[in-house]
Design a protein around this motif. Structure first.
Motif, PDB file in Angstrom:
ATOM      1  N   PHE A   1      39.066  63.242   6.450  1.00  0.00           N
ATOM      2  CA  PHE A   1      40.432  63.758   6.450  1.00  0.00           C
ATOM      3  C   PHE A   1      40.487  64.981   7.366  1.00  0.00           C
ATOM      4  O   PHE A   1      40.677  66.104   6.909  1.00  0.00           O
ATOM      5  N   VAL A   2      40.325  64.761   8.641  1.00  0.00           N
ATOM      6  CA  VAL A   2      40.274  65.868   9.606  1.00  0.00           C
ATOM      7  C   VAL A   2      41.262  65.672  10.738  1.00  0.00           C
ATOM      8  O   VAL A   2      41.248  66.444  11.710  1.00  0.00           O
ATOM      9  N   ALA A   3      42.124  64.676  10.667  1.00  0.00           N
ATOM     10  CA  ALA A   3      43.083  64.426  11.748  1.00  0.00           C
ATOM     11  C   ALA A   3      44.229  65.421  11.674  1.00  0.00           C
ATOM     12  O   ALA A   3      44.454  66.094  10.650  1.00  0.00           O
ATOM     13  N   ASP A   4      44.970  65.527  12.758  1.00  0.00           N
ATOM     14  CA  ASP A   4      46.161  66.375  12.774  1.00  0.00           C
ATOM     15  C   ASP A   4      47.228  65.758  11.883  1.00  0.00           C
ATOM     16  O   ASP A   4      47.243  64.550  11.623  1.00  0.00           O
ATOM     17  N   GLU A   5      48.160  66.603  11.434  1.00  0.00           N
ATOM     18  CA  GLU A   5      49.204  66.139  10.529  1.00  0.00           C
ATOM     19  C   GLU A   5      50.099  65.125  11.230  1.00  0.00           C
ATOM     20  O   GLU A   5      50.509  65.315  12.376  1.00  0.00           O
ATOM     21  N   GLY A   6      50.357  64.029  10.506  1.00  0.00           N
ATOM     22  CA  GLY A   6      51.210  62.982  11.043  1.00  0.00           C
ATOM     23  C   GLY A   6      50.493  62.014  11.959  1.00  0.00           C
ATOM     24  O   GLY A   6      51.148  61.148  12.554  1.00  0.00           O
ATOM     25  N   ILE A   7      49.162  62.139  12.058  1.00  0.00           N
ATOM     26  CA  ILE A   7      48.390  61.303  12.985  1.00  0.00           C
ATOM     27  C   ILE A   7      47.189  60.726  12.232  1.00  0.00           C
ATOM     28  O   ILE A   7      46.591  61.394  11.380  1.00  0.00           O
ATOM     29  N   CYS A   8      46.832  59.509  12.560  1.00  0.00           N
ATOM     30  CA  CYS A   8      45.589  58.912  12.076  1.00  0.00           C
ATOM     31  C   CYS A   8      44.891  58.234  13.246  1.00  0.00           C
ATOM     32  O   CYS A   8      45.545  57.784  14.202  1.00  0.00           O
ATOM     33  N   TYR A   9      43.575  58.166  13.177  1.00  0.00           N
ATOM     34  CA  TYR A   9      42.759  57.606  14.251  1.00  0.00           C
ATOM     35  C   TYR A   9      42.109  56.317  13.759  1.00  0.00           C
ATOM     36  O   TYR A   9      41.484  56.293  12.691  1.00  0.00           O
ATOM     37  N   LEU A  10      42.244  55.252  14.559  1.00  0.00           N
ATOM     38  CA  LEU A  10      41.761  53.928  14.212  1.00  0.00           C
ATOM     39  C   LEU A  10      40.734  53.450  15.229  1.00  0.00           C
ATOM     40  O   LEU A  10      40.790  53.850  16.404  1.00  0.00           O
ATOM     41  N   PRO A  11      39.784  52.591  14.823  1.00  0.00           N
ATOM     42  CA  PRO A  11      38.905  51.956  15.813  1.00  0.00           C
ATOM     43  C   PRO A  11      39.722  51.081  16.767  1.00  0.00           C
ATOM     44  O   PRO A  11      40.804  50.589  16.427  1.00  0.00           O
ATOM     45  N   HIS A  12      39.197  50.893  17.960  1.00  0.00           N
ATOM     46  CA  HIS A  12      39.931  50.164  18.993  1.00  0.00           C
ATOM     47  C   HIS A  12      40.166  48.709  18.587  1.00  0.00           C
ATOM     48  O   HIS A  12      41.254  48.148  18.825  1.00  0.00           O
ATOM     49  N   TRP A  13      39.160  48.069  17.957  1.00  0.00           N
ATOM     50  CA  TRP A  13      39.328  46.670  17.569  1.00  0.00           C
ATOM     51  C   TRP A  13      40.399  46.514  16.498  1.00  0.00           C
ATOM     52  O   TRP A  13      41.096  45.491  16.430  1.00  0.00           O
ATOM     53  N   MET A  14      40.591  47.543  15.651  1.00  0.00           N
ATOM     54  CA  MET A  14      41.614  47.476  14.616  1.00  0.00           C
ATOM     55  C   MET A  14      43.009  47.597  15.219  1.00  0.00           C
ATOM     56  O   MET A  14      43.959  46.933  14.766  1.00  0.00           O
ATOM     57  N   MET A  15      43.153  48.434  16.259  1.00  0.00           N
ATOM     58  CA  MET A  15      44.435  48.548  16.942  1.00  0.00           C
ATOM     59  C   MET A  15      44.777  47.251  17.667  1.00  0.00           C
ATOM     60  O   MET A  15      45.955  46.857  17.748  1.00  0.00           O
ATOM     61  N   GLN A  16      43.776  46.546  18.178  1.00  0.00           N
ATOM     62  CA  GLN A  16      44.035  45.269  18.827  1.00  0.00           C
ATOM     63  C   GLN A  16      44.501  44.224  17.822  1.00  0.00           C
ATOM     64  O   GLN A  16      45.376  43.404  18.115  1.00  0.00           O
ATOM     65  N   ASN A  17      43.910  44.213  16.624  1.00  0.00           N
ATOM     66  CA  ASN A  17      44.347  43.261  15.602  1.00  0.00           C
ATOM     67  C   ASN A  17      45.784  43.518  15.165  1.00  0.00           C
ATOM     68  O   ASN A  17      46.539  42.569  14.879  1.00  0.00           O
ATOM     69  N   LEU A  18      46.180  44.795  15.114  1.00  0.00           N
ATOM     70  CA  LEU A  18      47.538  45.141  14.688  1.00  0.00           C
ATOM     71  C   LEU A  18      48.534  45.143  15.841  1.00  0.00           C
ATOM     72  O   LEU A  18      49.725  45.400  15.610  1.00  0.00           O
ATOM     73  N   LEU A  19      48.071  44.893  17.068  1.00  0.00           N
ATOM     74  CA  LEU A  19      48.930  44.910  18.264  1.00  0.00           C
ATOM     75  C   LEU A  19      49.633  46.254  18.400  1.00  0.00           C
ATOM     76  O   LEU A  19      50.840  46.356  18.642  1.00  0.00           O
ATOM     77  N   LEU A  20      48.851  47.311  18.213  1.00  0.00           N
ATOM     78  CA  LEU A  20      49.369  48.667  18.310  1.00  0.00           C
ATOM     79  C   LEU A  20      48.972  49.301  19.629  1.00  0.00           C
ATOM     80  O   LEU A  20      47.889  49.039  20.160  1.00  0.00           O
TER      81      LEU A  20
END
Length: 445
Positions: free
Chosen positions: A146-165
Motif C-alpha cells: 500500500f505505497v501508491a499515490d492516492e487515487g492510483i494503483c499499479y498493475l502488472p503489464h500482463w494484467m492490463m493487457q487482459n483488462l484492455l486498459l
C-alpha cells in the motif's frame, strides 16, 4: 429544595458500539447551579453525584461486563469498492527496481485503501476483483503493498493487457472471497515452452507470486530471462479461485501452434550389387517357419498384434561364407572376437627391488660381513645401474636398457649355477642304512 434539584438532574451514559467506550454527558445547568449556589452542602452533593456516575462509566470501560462481546450484525459490514486510475509498474516512482511485481499477480494500492479495509469486516488474505467497465473485462488479484499515490494503483503489464486498459484508465476494485483451488489447466501460448525440462516445477515456482487465478486470463512467468505466456483454460471448483496455501493439480494443454512431428518413412533402396541372381542359392523350405501365427492380449485389445509373417522371399536371403570345416554332430558358435592388445613385456623384477639391493649392499652390516668372509668390500655399482636401466625400460621402453638389464640378470643366474649345493638330494636311502654309524663302530671297538 436544592437537594431535590440535584436528584432531578440526569446525566446521560452513552456506549459506542464500535469502540465499546462510554462517556458521561452532563447538562450545563449543573455547573450553573453549582456556581450560583450559596450553600456549600448543595454544591458538595452535586459533585458527589457526578463522581458516582463517572465511577459507573469507568467500570463499563474497564471490565465491559461482557455487554458487547457478541459479533456485530451483518448490517454493520460493508464491501470495499472504489475506482482507481491504473498504471503499469514501470511508472512507479522510486529508486528501487520493482520488477518483482511484473513476475506475479498482485497489485500496489494507496495507503487510504488499507485504512478503509482495516475498518471493514473482511476476510484475509485480501483478494480483489478488477473490472474494466468500458470493455466488460474482469480479473482477480491480490495486493502486494500500500505505497501508491492516492487515487492510483499499479498493475502488472500482463494484467492490463487482459483488462484492455491503457495508462491512466479507470478500473473498479472490489474486495471478494474466493474458493480454494483444486485443479487448473494451462495452455502455453508458444511451443518454446516445451524446451523447459521440468515445466511443472517451473510453474509451481512462478505461481508463488500469484494470489488467485481466473479462467480466460493469460498470465506471464519469467524463466531464464525469458517471458512465457500461459492461458488459464480451466479452474476448479470455480472460474476464479485462490491459490494461497492450496494443494492444486496442474495439467497442460498442447501449446498454441504446436504441430506433431511427422514421422519419416525410410525407403530401402537396393544397390545394383544386391540385385544378383538368386537362382544359384540353396533351396529354402518356404512352407514352415518357427514362431509364426498371432497372439491374444490379456486386455482384449488388438493393438500391437501383427499378423503371421509372410513367407520368405528369395531376394531377402543373403548368402554367407560357408563353413568348409563343418563336421556332422558338431555345433560351432562364431563370436566376434577383437584382437587383444599386445601386452608390453615387464622387467624381470620390480625396480624398487634393485634399489633395495643397492641400499642393502651399502649397509654397514653387509660391509662387515663381506670383509669377514671374503676380505674385501662388496661391489654395489651393478645394482645401481640395474635400477636405472629398469626405470628406462618402464618409462621410455628403451630397448638398450632392456638388453642391459636382461644381460645382468643372466650373469647373476650363471654365477649361482656354478656352485653345487653342499647336500645332494637322495632319490633312495643308502644300502647300509640299517648298519651302525662310523662313530658308533669306533666306540664299540
Amino acid at each position: 429544595m436544592v437537594s431535590g434539584l440535584v436528584l432531578g438532574w440526569e446525566t446521560t451514559v452513552k456506549v459506542r458500539p464500535h469502540t465499546q467506550r462510554c462517556t458521561v454527558t452532563v447538562p450545563t445547568s449543573v455547573t450553573g447551579v453549582c456556581r450560583g449556589t450559596a450553600t456549600l452542602s448543595a454544591c458538595f452533593t452535586c459533585y458527589v453525584f457526578l463522581l458516582w456516575k463517572a465511577l459507573a462509566c469507568f467500570c463499563v470501560n474497564t471490565f465491559s461486563f461482557n455487554m458487547f462481546d457478541h459479533p456485530l450484525p451483518r448490517a454493520f459490514q460493508s464491501r470495499f469498492s472504489t475506482q482507481y486510475r491504473c498504471y503499469s509498474v514501470s511508472m512507479l516512482a522510486g529508486p528501487n527496481d520493482r520488477s518483482d511485481v511484473e513476475k506475479g499477480g498482485k497489485i500496489i494500492m494507496p495507503p487510504s485503501a488499507l485504512d478503509q479495509l482495516s475498518r471493514l469486516n473482511i476476510t484475509y488474505p485480501m483478494l480483489f476483483k478488477l473490472t474494466n467497465k468500458n470493455s466488460d473485462r474482469m480479473t482477480h488479484c491480490g495486493v502486494l503493498e500500500f505505497v501508491a499515490d492516492e487515487g492510483i494503483c499499479y498493475l502488472p503489464h500482463w494484467m492490463m493487457q487482459n483488462l484492455l486498459l491503457e495508462e491512466g484508465g479507470l478500473v473498479q476494485v472490489e474486495s471478494v472471497n474466493l474458493m480454494v483451488a483444486t485443479y487448473s489447466k494451462f495452455q502455453p501460448q508458444s511451443p518454446d515452452f516445451l524446451d523447459i525440462t521440468n515445466p511443472k516445477a517451473v510453474l509451481e515456482n512462478a505461481l508463488r507470486n500469484f494470489a488467485c487465478l481466473t479462467t480466460g486470463d493469460v498470465i506471464a512467468i519469467n524463466y531464464n530471462e525469458k517471458i512465457y505466456e500461459l492461458r488459464v483454460m480451466e479452474t476448479k471448483p470455480d472460474k476464479a479461485v485462490s491459490i494461497i496455501e492450496c494443494d492444486m493439480n496442474v495439467d497442460f494443454d498442447a501449446p498454441l501452434g504446436y504441430k506433431e512431428p511427422e514421422r519419416k518413412q525410410y525407403q530401402h533402396e537396393e544397390s545394383p550389387e544386391e540385385e544378383a541372381d538368386h537362382s544359384s542359392y540353396a533351396d529354402v523350405d518356404m512352407g514352415f517357419r518357427a514362431f509364426t501365427g498371432s497372439g491374444n492380449r490379456l486386455d482384449g485389445k488388438k493393438k500391437g498384434i501383427e499378423p503371421s509373417p509372410a513367407p520368405l522371399d528369395p531376394s531377402d536371403i543373403k548368402r554367407g561364407i560357408p563353413n568348409y570345416e563343418f563336421k556332422i554332430g558338431k555345433i560351432t558358435f562364431i563370436r566376434n572376437s577383437r584382437p587383444q592388445p599386445k601386452k608390453l613385456e615387464d622387467p624381470p623384477r620390480p625396480c624398487d627391488d634393485y634399489w633395495s639391493e643397492f641400499k642393502h649392499c651399502r649397509s654397514f652390516q653387509h660391509l662387515f660381513h663381506s670383509y669377514y668372509t671374503f676380505g674385501s668390500a662388496p661391489s654395489c655399482q651393478q645394482w645401481k645401474l640395474d635400477y636405472y636401466s629398469c626405470q628406462e625400460w618402464e618409462k621410455h621402453h628403451s630397448a638398450q636398457a632392456k638388453d642391459a638389464l636382461q644381460a645382468s640378470e643372466r650373469k647373476r643366474v650363471e654365477e649361482k649355477q656354478r656352485y653345487k649345493p653342499v647336500w645332494e638330494l637322495r632319490k633312495k636311502p643308502p644300502h647300509d642304512w640299517y648298519l651302525p654309524l662310523q662313530d658308533e663302530r669306533e666306540n664299540k671297538s
